[in-house]
Design a protein around this motif. Structure first.
Motif, PDB file in Angstrom:
ATOM      1  N   ASN A  45       0.809  -1.219   0.000  1.00 45.73           N
ATOM      2  CA  ASN A  45       0.000   0.000   0.000  1.00 45.73           C
ATOM      3  C   ASN A  45       0.845   1.273   0.000  1.00 45.73           C
ATOM      4  O   ASN A  45       0.325   2.359  -0.183  1.00 45.73           O
ATOM      5  N   ARG A  46       2.142   1.129   0.251  1.00 41.15           N
ATOM      6  CA  ARG A  46       3.027   2.288   0.271  1.00 41.15           C
ATOM      7  C   ARG A  46       3.290   2.721  -1.171  1.00 41.15           C
ATOM      8  O   ARG A  46       3.591   1.914  -2.027  1.00 41.15           O
ATOM      9  N   GLU A  47       3.163   4.024  -1.433  1.00 41.95           N
ATOM     10  CA  GLU A  47       3.436   4.516  -2.779  1.00 41.95           C
ATOM     11  C   GLU A  47       4.233   5.806  -2.712  1.00 41.95           C
ATOM     12  O   GLU A  47       4.087   6.605  -1.795  1.00 41.95           O
ATOM     13  N   SER A  48       5.077   5.987  -3.699  1.00 41.63           N
ATOM     14  CA  SER A  48       5.872   7.206  -3.767  1.00 41.63           C
ATOM     15  C   SER A  48       4.990   8.353  -4.229  1.00 41.63           C
ATOM     16  O   SER A  48       3.887   8.153  -4.752  1.00 41.63           O
ATOM     17  N   GLU A  49       5.487   9.553  -4.077  1.00 39.95           N
ATOM     18  CA  GLU A  49       4.768  10.733  -4.550  1.00 39.95           C
ATOM     19  C   GLU A  49       4.565  10.669  -6.059  1.00 39.95           C
ATOM     20  O   GLU A  49       3.520  11.032  -6.575  1.00 39.95           O
ATOM     21  N   ILE A  50       5.571  10.182  -6.767  1.00 41.07           N
ATOM     22  CA  ILE A  50       5.465  10.052  -8.221  1.00 41.07           C
ATOM     23  C   ILE A  50       4.331   9.100  -8.583  1.00 41.07           C
ATOM     24  O   ILE A  50       3.497   9.403  -9.442  1.00 41.07           O
ATOM     25  N   THR A  51       4.268   7.962  -7.929  1.00 48.09           N
ATOM     26  CA  THR A  51       3.198   6.991  -8.191  1.00 48.09           C
ATOM     27  C   THR A  51       1.840   7.598  -7.871  1.00 48.09           C
ATOM     28  O   THR A  51       0.881   7.438  -8.631  1.00 48.09           O
ATOM     29  N   ARG A  52       1.739   8.294  -6.766  1.00 51.39           N
ATOM     30  CA  ARG A  52       0.462   8.908  -6.372  1.00 51.39           C
ATOM     31  C   ARG A  52      -0.013   9.907  -7.429  1.00 51.39           C
ATOM     32  O   ARG A  52      -1.182   9.908  -7.818  1.00 51.39           O
ATOM     33  N   ILE A  53       0.886  10.739  -7.920  1.00 53.72           N
ATOM     34  CA  ILE A  53       0.524  11.736  -8.924  1.00 53.72           C
ATOM     35  C   ILE A  53       0.097  11.055 -10.224  1.00 53.72           C
ATOM     36  O   ILE A  53      -0.935  11.382 -10.797  1.00 53.72           O
ATOM     37  N   LYS A  54       0.895  10.089 -10.689  1.00 51.20           N
ATOM     38  CA  LYS A  54       0.549   9.402 -11.935  1.00 51.20           C
ATOM     39  C   LYS A  54      -0.791   8.681 -11.822  1.00 51.20           C
ATOM     40  O   LYS A  54      -1.607   8.734 -12.744  1.00 51.20           O
ATOM     41  N   ARG A  55      -1.051   8.032 -10.696  1.00 50.38           N
ATOM     42  CA  ARG A  55      -2.328   7.328 -10.507  1.00 50.38           C
ATOM     43  C   ARG A  55      -3.498   8.303 -10.498  1.00 50.38           C
ATOM     44  O   ARG A  55      -4.561   8.019 -11.043  1.00 50.38           O
ATOM     45  N   ALA A  56      -3.317   9.479  -9.894  1.00 48.15           N
ATOM     46  CA  ALA A  56      -4.388  10.483  -9.859  1.00 48.15           C
ATOM     47  C   ALA A  56      -4.675  11.007 -11.262  1.00 48.15           C
ATOM     48  O   ALA A  56      -5.844  11.176 -11.645  1.00 48.15           O
ATOM     49  N   VAL A  57      -3.636  11.237 -12.053  1.00 53.98           N
ATOM     50  CA  VAL A  57      -3.830  11.707 -13.432  1.00 53.98           C
ATOM     51  C   VAL A  57      -4.530  10.628 -14.255  1.00 53.98           C
ATOM     52  O   VAL A  57      -5.488  10.911 -14.986  1.00 53.98           O
ATOM     53  N   ILE A  58      -4.090   9.393 -14.134  1.00 57.32           N
ATOM     54  CA  ILE A  58      -4.706   8.290 -14.881  1.00 57.32           C
ATOM     55  C   ILE A  58      -6.177   8.151 -14.510  1.00 57.32           C
ATOM     56  O   ILE A  58      -7.032   7.979 -15.384  1.00 57.32           O
ATOM     57  N   LYS A  59      -6.488   8.254 -13.222  1.00 54.08           N
ATOM     58  CA  LYS A  59      -7.890   8.164 -12.794  1.00 54.08           C
ATOM     59  C   LYS A  59      -8.718   9.283 -13.418  1.00 54.08           C
ATOM     60  O   LYS A  59      -9.846   9.064 -13.857  1.00 54.08           O
ATOM     61  N   LYS A  60      -8.160  10.486 -13.465  1.00 54.48           N
ATOM     62  CA  LYS A  60      -8.879  11.604 -14.078  1.00 54.48           C
ATOM     63  C   LYS A  60      -9.130  11.325 -15.555  1.00 54.48           C
ATOM     64  O   LYS A  60     -10.203  11.618 -16.075  1.00 54.48           O
ATOM     65  N   LEU A  61      -8.159  10.731 -16.240  1.00 55.08           N
ATOM     66  CA  LEU A  61      -8.312  10.435 -17.661  1.00 55.08           C
ATOM     67  C   LEU A  61      -9.361   9.355 -17.904  1.00 55.08           C
ATOM     68  O   LEU A  61     -10.219   9.504 -18.768  1.00 55.08           O
ATOM     69  N   TYR A  62      -9.319   8.268 -17.136  1.00 50.52           N
ATOM     70  CA  TYR A  62     -10.312   7.210 -17.392  1.00 50.52           C
ATOM     71  C   TYR A  62     -11.689   7.550 -16.848  1.00 50.52           C
ATOM     72  O   TYR A  62     -12.669   6.886 -17.179  1.00 50.52           O
ATOM     73  N   SER A  63     -11.792   8.604 -16.062  1.00 50.83           N
ATOM     74  CA  SER A  63     -13.102   9.050 -15.580  1.00 50.83           C
ATOM     75  C   SER A  63     -13.846   9.883 -16.625  1.00 50.83           C
ATOM     76  O   SER A  63     -15.024  10.183 -16.447  1.00 50.83           O
ATOM     77  N   ASP A  64     -13.169  10.239 -17.705  1.00 54.03           N
ATOM     78  CA  ASP A  64     -13.791  11.020 -18.780  1.00 54.03           C
ATOM     79  C   ASP A  64     -14.373  10.049 -19.812  1.00 54.03           C
ATOM     80  O   ASP A  64     -13.623   9.371 -20.524  1.00 54.03           O
ATOM     81  N   PRO A  65     -15.716   9.963 -19.920  1.00 51.90           N
ATOM     82  CA  PRO A  65     -16.321   9.013 -20.853  1.00 51.90           C
ATOM     83  C   PRO A  65     -15.952   9.273 -22.317  1.00 51.90           C
ATOM     84  O   PRO A  65     -15.913   8.335 -23.121  1.00 51.90           O
ATOM     85  N   ASP A  66     -15.671  10.534 -22.676  1.00 49.41           N
ATOM     86  CA  ASP A  66     -15.263  10.828 -24.054  1.00 49.41           C
ATOM     87  C   ASP A  66     -13.913  10.195 -24.381  1.00 49.41           C
ATOM     88  O   ASP A  66     -13.704   9.676 -25.486  1.00 49.41           O
ATOM     89  N   ILE A  67     -12.992  10.234 -23.433  1.00 45.06           N
ATOM     90  CA  ILE A  67     -11.680   9.610 -23.647  1.00 45.06           C
ATOM     91  C   ILE A  67     -11.840   8.106 -23.768  1.00 45.06           C
ATOM     92  O   ILE A  67     -11.277   7.480 -24.676  1.00 45.06           O
ATOM     93  N   ILE A  68     -12.632   7.504 -22.902  1.00 42.56           N
ATOM     94  CA  ILE A  68     -12.863   6.052 -22.962  1.00 42.56           C
ATOM     95  C   ILE A  68     -13.481   5.672 -24.308  1.00 42.56           C
ATOM     96  O   ILE A  68     -13.049   4.705 -24.944  1.00 42.56           O
ATOM     97  N   GLU A  69     -14.457   6.444 -24.755  1.00 40.69           N
ATOM     98  CA  GLU A  69     -15.101   6.159 -26.037  1.00 40.69           C
ATOM     99  C   GLU A  69     -14.092   6.239 -27.187  1.00 40.69           C
ATOM    100  O   GLU A  69     -14.056   5.369 -28.063  1.00 40.69           O
ATOM    101  N   MET A  70     -13.252   7.275 -27.197  1.00 39.43           N
ATOM    102  CA  MET A  70     -12.298   7.461 -28.287  1.00 39.43           C
ATOM    103  C   MET A  70     -11.180   6.421 -28.283  1.00 39.43           C
ATOM    104  O   MET A  70     -10.593   6.132 -29.317  1.00 39.43           O
ATOM    105  N   LEU A  71     -10.876   5.834 -27.106  1.00 40.58           N
ATOM    106  CA  LEU A  71      -9.864   4.775 -27.078  1.00 40.58           C
ATOM    107  C   LEU A  71     -10.341   3.552 -27.861  1.00 40.58           C
ATOM    108  O   LEU A  71      -9.531   2.781 -28.374  1.00 40.58           O
ATOM    109  N   ASN A  72     -11.661   3.384 -27.934  1.00 40.31           N
ATOM    110  CA  ASN A  72     -12.265   2.357 -28.783  1.00 40.31           C
ATOM    111  C   ASN A  72     -11.671   0.973 -28.525  1.00 40.31           C
ATOM    112  O   ASN A  72     -11.282   0.266 -29.449  1.00 40.31           O
ATOM    113  N   ASN A  73     -11.573   0.592 -27.267  1.00 43.45           N
ATOM    114  CA  ASN A  73     -11.004  -0.699 -26.906  1.00 43.45           C
ATOM    115  C   ASN A  73     -12.101  -1.551 -26.267  1.00 43.45           C
ATOM    116  O   ASN A  73     -12.601  -1.219 -25.192  1.00 43.45           O
TER     117      ASN A  73
END
Length: 171
Positions: free
Chosen positions: A5-33
């Motif tokens: 459960n321990r994560e570095s600051e870098i990991t925390r930031i990257k995970r937060a950005v990724i979550k913001k990206l996959y929370s956008d339904p338009d981005i998910i739709e355009m990934l077309n996967n």
């Protein structure tokens, strides 16, 4: 054994950005996967959105990817004279990589990498959701290989150093 459960600051930031990206339904739709469940968009992580910039191993695979990379070129420790020990400056890189056969999107204006890149910029540029502000520094398109095309955005970030001169932040 290391605490999972321990994560570095870098990991925390990257995970937060990724979550913001996959929370956008338009981005998910355009990934077309088809491997991404729209009702459970976190399935996009490590399927189409990665915490590193990934060039697909199988060139014939017609997919679209997003990679997130965080770089901190100068560590800010109090021990070094004339360095700012209050803030850390970093660069967040987001790459949209898409197979050439997927660039055209029926019914849409622009290529898939440009559409997704625009959606990402709308989500991240001047975003303050992470405890700091992201600012778009560059937005470049390029040919990754014979089969893949890309749009790479770089954001600057400035965030506070911890009280121990950064020693505990990045482990």
């Amino acid at each position: 054994m290391r605490d999972g459960n321990r994560e570095s600051e870098i990991t925390r930031i990257k995970r937060a950005v990724i979550k913001k990206l996959y929370s956008d339904p338009d981005i998910i739709e355009m990934l077309n996967n088809p491997e991404i469940d729209p009702d459970c968009p976190d399935t996009a992580e490590f399927t189409s959105i990665f915490p590193y910039i990934r060039i697909p191993g199988v060139q014939e695979e017609e997919k679209c990817y997003i990679g997130v990379k965080l770089s901190i070129p100068e560590m800010r420790y109090r021990d070094y004279q004339n360095l700012n020990d209050v803030v850390i400056k970093g660069y967040l890189t987001v790459a949209v990589i898409c197979h050439n056969n997927m660039l055209r999107v029926p019914g849409q204006k622009g290529t898939r990498v440009d559409i997704i890149g625009g959606d990402i910029a709308e989500q991240l540029n001047f975003c303050k959701d992470f405890g700091f502000t992201l600012k778009l520094l560059s937005d470049l398109e390029d040919i990754m290989s014979d089969a893949y095309y890309s749009r790479v955005q770089q954001y600057t970030i400035t965030f506070p150093n911890n009280t121990d001169g950064g020693r505990k932040r990045f482990r």
